[in-house]
Design an enzyme around this catalytic site. Structure first.
Site, PDB file in Angstrom:
ATOM      1  CG  ASN A 168      -2.064  -0.688   0.905  1.00 29.10           C
ATOM      2  OD1 ASN A 168      -3.145  -0.442   0.090  1.00 29.10           O
ATOM      3  ND2 ASN A 168      -2.419  -1.947   1.557  1.00 29.10           N
ATOM      4  NE  ARG A 186      -1.125  -1.692  23.216  1.00 31.39           N
ATOM      5  CZ  ARG A 186      -0.736  -2.512  22.051  1.00 31.39           C
ATOM      6  NH1 ARG A 186      -0.170  -1.662  21.113  1.00 31.39           N
ATOM      7  NH2 ARG A 186      -0.961  -3.680  22.225  1.00 31.39           N
ATOM      8  CB  ILE A 202      -3.629  -1.362  19.417  1.00 36.31           C
ATOM      9  CG1 ILE A 202      -4.573  -2.465  18.751  1.00 36.31           C
ATOM     10  CG2 ILE A 202      -4.914  -0.505  20.228  1.00 36.31           C
ATOM     11  CD1 ILE A 202      -4.773  -3.718  19.607  1.00 36.31           C
ATOM     12  CG  LEU A 203      -2.045   3.874  16.773  1.00 34.44           C
ATOM     13  CD1 LEU A 203      -2.401   4.510  15.340  1.00 34.44           C
ATOM     14  CD2 LEU A 203      -0.287   4.146  17.014  1.00 34.44           C
ATOM     15  CG  ASN A 263      -6.395   1.434   9.461  1.00 35.38           C
ATOM     16  OD1 ASN A 263      -5.025   1.267   8.902  1.00 35.38           O
ATOM     17  ND2 ASN A 263      -7.119   0.535   9.963  1.00 35.38           N
ATOM     18  CG  HIS A 299      -9.737  -3.480   8.467  1.00 30.03           C
ATOM     19  ND1 HIS A 299      -8.972  -3.742   9.338  1.00 30.03           N
ATOM     20  CD2 HIS A 299     -10.907  -4.093   8.347  1.00 30.03           C
ATOM     21  CE1 HIS A 299      -9.406  -5.110  10.047  1.00 30.03           C
ATOM     22  NE2 HIS A 299     -10.628  -5.419   9.417  1.00 30.03           N
ATOM     23  CB  THR A 345     -12.140   7.140  15.978  1.00 26.70           C
ATOM     24  OG1 THR A 345     -12.797   5.964  15.618  1.00 26.70           O
ATOM     25  CG2 THR A 345     -12.706   8.074  14.669  1.00 26.70           C
ATOM     26  CG  ASP A 365      -9.687  -2.221  12.395  1.00 32.67           C
ATOM     27  OD1 ASP A 365      -8.674  -1.675  12.013  1.00 32.67           O
ATOM     28  OD2 ASP A 365      -9.562  -3.524  12.895  1.00 32.67           O
ATOM     29  CD  GLU A 408      -5.751  -3.862   1.215  1.00 28.84           C
ATOM     30  OE1 GLU A 408      -4.906  -3.093   1.725  1.00 28.84           O
ATOM     31  OE2 GLU A 408      -6.204  -5.094   1.778  1.00 28.84           O
TER      32      GLU A 408
HETATM   33  C1  GAR Z   1      -3.054  -4.681   3.904  1.00 31.34           C
HETATM   34  O1  GAR Z   1      -4.121  -5.918   3.731  1.00 31.34           O
HETATM   35  C2  GAR Z   1      -3.924  -3.904   5.069  1.00 31.34           C
HETATM   36  O2  GAR Z   1      -5.056  -3.694   4.656  1.00 31.34           O
HETATM   37  C3  GAR Z   1      -3.679  -4.543   6.302  1.00 31.34           C
HETATM   38  O3  GAR Z   1      -2.525  -5.317   6.208  1.00 31.34           O
HETATM   39  C4  GAR Z   1      -2.148  -5.424   4.848  1.00 31.34           C
HETATM   40  C5  GAR Z   1      -0.678  -4.620   4.675  1.00 31.34           C
HETATM   41  O4  GAR Z   1      -0.029  -4.961   3.264  1.00 31.34           O
HETATM   42  N1  GAR Z   1      -3.816  -3.790   7.322  1.00 31.34           N
HETATM   43  C6  GAR Z   1      -4.630  -4.082   8.576  1.00 31.34           C
HETATM   44  O5  GAR Z   1      -5.048  -5.509   8.439  1.00 31.34           O
HETATM   45  C7  GAR Z   1      -4.647  -3.408   9.565  1.00 31.34           C
HETATM   46  N2  GAR Z   1      -5.915  -3.805  10.302  1.00 31.34           N
HETATM   47  P1  GAR Z   1       0.946  -4.110   2.899  1.00 31.34           P
HETATM   48  O6  GAR Z   1       2.022  -3.982   3.951  1.00 31.34           O
HETATM   49  O7  GAR Z   1       1.429  -4.820   1.532  1.00 31.34           O
HETATM   50  O8  GAR Z   1       0.406  -2.674   2.349  1.00 31.34           O
END
Ligand code: GAR
Length: 232
Positions: free
Chosen positions: A31, A82, A109-110, A124, A126, A158, A162, A191
């Site tokens: 991403n 954290r 988790i922030l 974000n 997801h 927020t 998620d 994505e």
């Molecule tokens: C992606 O599928 C993203 O949506 C997910 O991790 C992957 C990262 O892929 N994020 C989550 O699950 C956050 N809750 P990438 O490192 O290749 O972008």
């Protein structure tokens, strides 16, 4: 006097100064790559100013470094709480002065204080059609439930994991012979389309989090996220 109050999303693109984007990753960074690629188009309204990973071995760091984007690794190991980690993270971010933070596979988790400071300026992505399937292992859970449709969501962050206001979703049909990897690969491809699009809208000043907590696009509150349907 230092102004520590959260800034409003005053980010309308003036054609001269692209929005500075900080991207937080933990892994492959595909991403991140999509965001870098989009930022390298002519007249892109944003630039990736900094990439931060909590893992030194995240491949995304290499993706950034090979195009000269500054990177930082801030390992979570060694921080007792954290809050302590997020305080250090906030210091790195403030030094880079981003207009927007994009969480891109940042698997931490922030804390509420961190999230509140950046509220309205942190997105974000997801891998599910939120509000369904928050958390982990979304592809497998969708298959086990026998859902006909899966996808991905870009949302404002927020304090609710998620759970922030959704902006844009890509819907991906589940196929009869899917396993989690096959399905996940098709979702990931989508994505890479929707994340740069949402960041672009934000950078152009079209997208913001309204004071009522709802997503606004072009000044209009969204009752539900915008949806892009993938054909496969
Ligand atoms: C992606 O599928 C993203 O949506 C997910 O991790 C992957 C990262 O892929 N994020 C989550 O699950 C956050 N809750 P990438 O490192 O290749 O972008």
């Amino acid at each position: 006097m230092t102004d520590n109050s959260p800034k409003t999303a005053e980010t309308r693109f003036d054609g001269n100064r692209p929005l500075r984007l900080a991207v937080l990753i933990s892994g492959s960074g595909s991403n991140l790559q999509a965001l870098i690629d989009a930022s390298q188009h002519d007249q892109a309204p944003f630039q990736v100013a900094l990439v931060i990973s909590n893992r030194a071995d995240a491949f995304g760091l290499e993706r950034a470094e090979r195009v000269g984007i500054p990177t930082q690794t801030l390992s979570h190991r060694g921080f007792k709480t954290r809050e302590a980690y997020d305080t250090a993270l906030a210091e790195l971010l403030r030094a880079a002065d981003p207009g927007l933070i994009a969480l891109a596979g940042f698997m931490r988790i922030l804390t509420p204080g961190f999230v509140e400071y950046w509220q309205g300026r942190m997105l974000n992505i997801h891998p599910s059609l939120l509000p369904s399937y928050r958390g982990l292992h979304t592809h497998q859970r969708v298959l086990e439930a026998g859902d006909p449709m899966h996808g991905a969501t870009v949302h404002f962050v927020t304090a609710e994991l998620d759970g922030g206001p959704a902006i844009l979703q890509a819907r991906v049909p589940v196929q009869a012979n899917d396993d989690a990897d096959r399905l996940g690969a098709r979702v990931l491809k989508q994505e890479h389309c929707i994340y740069p699009l949402a960041v672009r809208w934000f950078a152009e000043g079209r997208l913001r989090l309204g004071s009522d907590g709802r997503t606004q696009l072009d000044g209009q509150p969204l009752d539900s996220p915008l949806i892009i349907d993938a054909s496969t």
